[in-house]
Write an enzyme that holds these catalytic residues in place. Structure first.
Site, PDB file in Angstrom:
ATOM      1  N   CYS A  29       0.810  -1.224   0.000  1.00  0.00           N
ATOM      2  CA  CYS A  29       0.000   0.000   0.000  1.00  0.00           C
ATOM      3  C   CYS A  29       0.843   1.272   0.000  1.00  0.00           C
ATOM      4  O   CYS A  29       0.639   2.182  -0.813  1.00  0.00           O
ATOM      5  CB  CYS A  29      -0.961  -0.012   1.191  1.00  0.00           C
ATOM      6  SG  CYS A  29      -0.167  -0.049   2.816  1.00  0.00           S
ATOM      7  N   ASN A  33      -5.777   2.374  -4.137  1.00  0.00           N
ATOM      8  CA  ASN A  33      -4.798   1.807  -3.211  1.00  0.00           C
ATOM      9  C   ASN A  33      -4.401   0.405  -3.656  1.00  0.00           C
ATOM     10  O   ASN A  33      -4.982  -0.177  -4.580  1.00  0.00           O
ATOM     11  CB  ASN A  33      -5.356   1.788  -1.792  1.00  0.00           C
ATOM     12  CG  ASN A  33      -6.583   0.914  -1.643  1.00  0.00           C
ATOM     13  OD1 ASN A  33      -6.813   0.297  -0.610  1.00  0.00           O
ATOM     14  ND2 ASN A  33      -7.435   0.821  -2.661  1.00  0.00           N
ATOM     15  N   HIS A  59      -2.351   1.372   6.932  1.00  0.00           N
ATOM     16  CA  HIS A  59      -2.647   1.437   5.501  1.00  0.00           C
ATOM     17  C   HIS A  59      -2.417   2.849   4.963  1.00  0.00           C
ATOM     18  O   HIS A  59      -2.426   3.835   5.715  1.00  0.00           O
ATOM     19  CB  HIS A  59      -4.109   1.014   5.249  1.00  0.00           C
ATOM     20  CG  HIS A  59      -4.432   0.767   3.819  1.00  0.00           C
ATOM     21  ND1 HIS A  59      -3.797  -0.167   3.047  1.00  0.00           N
ATOM     22  CD2 HIS A  59      -5.371   1.356   2.993  1.00  0.00           C
ATOM     23  CE1 HIS A  59      -4.299  -0.174   1.834  1.00  0.00           C
ATOM     24  NE2 HIS A  59      -5.263   0.746   1.775  1.00  0.00           N
TER      25      HIS A  59
END
Length: 249
Positions: A166, A224, A212
């Protein structure tokens, strides 16, 4: 006899006087003619009556006849000299301009190298070539990021189109826009400027926390990298807990 001699002497003197009187006018007449000739000669060269009071003073102007011939000296191109201060100022300006050109050239070369590297980065399947961003705007960033959707797999610790996680995805996208970011979502949650709420968020903002990181695209959606690849997701799905909104552009 003495009386006769005296008379003779007187007569001689009288004759001599008469002779001198006759010669003198002739001589004077001759001399008068000579004087007239001298006057004529003198008048041919007029006398200068004006007296220069200061003969050492420098002349302030000069009159030259239009048909004067000075041998071409009047057409000489005499170079103009400059003071040392003027020369120093010109040298400093030239050095600054050269430095500006070198910096612009170095920046152009760096951008060209970055784009070249981006073009050479292929996905793991080798099915597409990366197209570099066409500008430095948010629109260019989002268009650039969109080309990876459904094409790049998730790879823990990765940060290239061959595979990324990510934060590696966010790092790579912003890196191609000329922005250097750390490769860790918790660190990315502190970069740029803080945005107070999702209502104030704008496309291109980074949304991240310790678990994240993603790029906001608007309408409550982010782009993402998840375990199942690079994709679009709602913020509520990928950020069930608190997060930070950070603005780079």
């Amino acid at each position: 006899m003495k009386h006769i001699k005296h008379c003779s002497v007187i007569a001689a003197l009288a004759a001599a006087a008469l002779t001198f009187a006759g010669v003198a006018p002739a001589a004077l007449a001759a001399n008068d003619g000579a004087t007239q000739d001298a006057v004529v000669a003198t008048r041919s060269f007029p006398k200068t009556n004006a007296v220069k009071k200061n003969i050492l003073a420098e002349a302030s102007s000069t009159q030259v006849e239009s048909d004067s011939d000075w041998g071409g000296v009047e057409s000489l191109n005499v170079p103009q000299t400059k003071s040392q201060a003027e020369k120093d100022a010109e040298a400093a300006a030239a050095a600054a301009e050269q430095q500006r050109q070198q910096q612009a050239q170095a920046q152009a070369q760096a951008q060209a190298a970055s784009r070249s590297a981006a073009r050479s980065d292929l996905s793991s399947s080798g099915s597409f070539t990366v197209t570099p961003p066409d500008g430095a705007s948010v629109s260019s960033l989002l268009t650039f990021a969109n080309q990876f959707v459904g094409k790049v797999p998730y790879v823990s610790g990765g940060n290239t189109p061959s595979g990324w996680d990510c934060s590696g995805f966010v790092q790579y996208v912003y890196g191609q826009m000329g922005v250097s970011l750390p490769h860790y979502s918790g660190a990315q949650a502190t970069v740029g400027r803080a945005v107070g709420s999702l209502a104030d968020a704008q496309p291109g903002d980074i949304i991240a926390n310790a678990q994240h990181a993603a790029i906001y695209v608007g309408n409550g959606m982010v782009i993402n990298s998840q375990l199942n690849g690079t994709r679009y997701d709602p913020i509520a799905w990928v950020f069930p807990s608190s997060y930070s909104i950070r603005r780079i552009f």
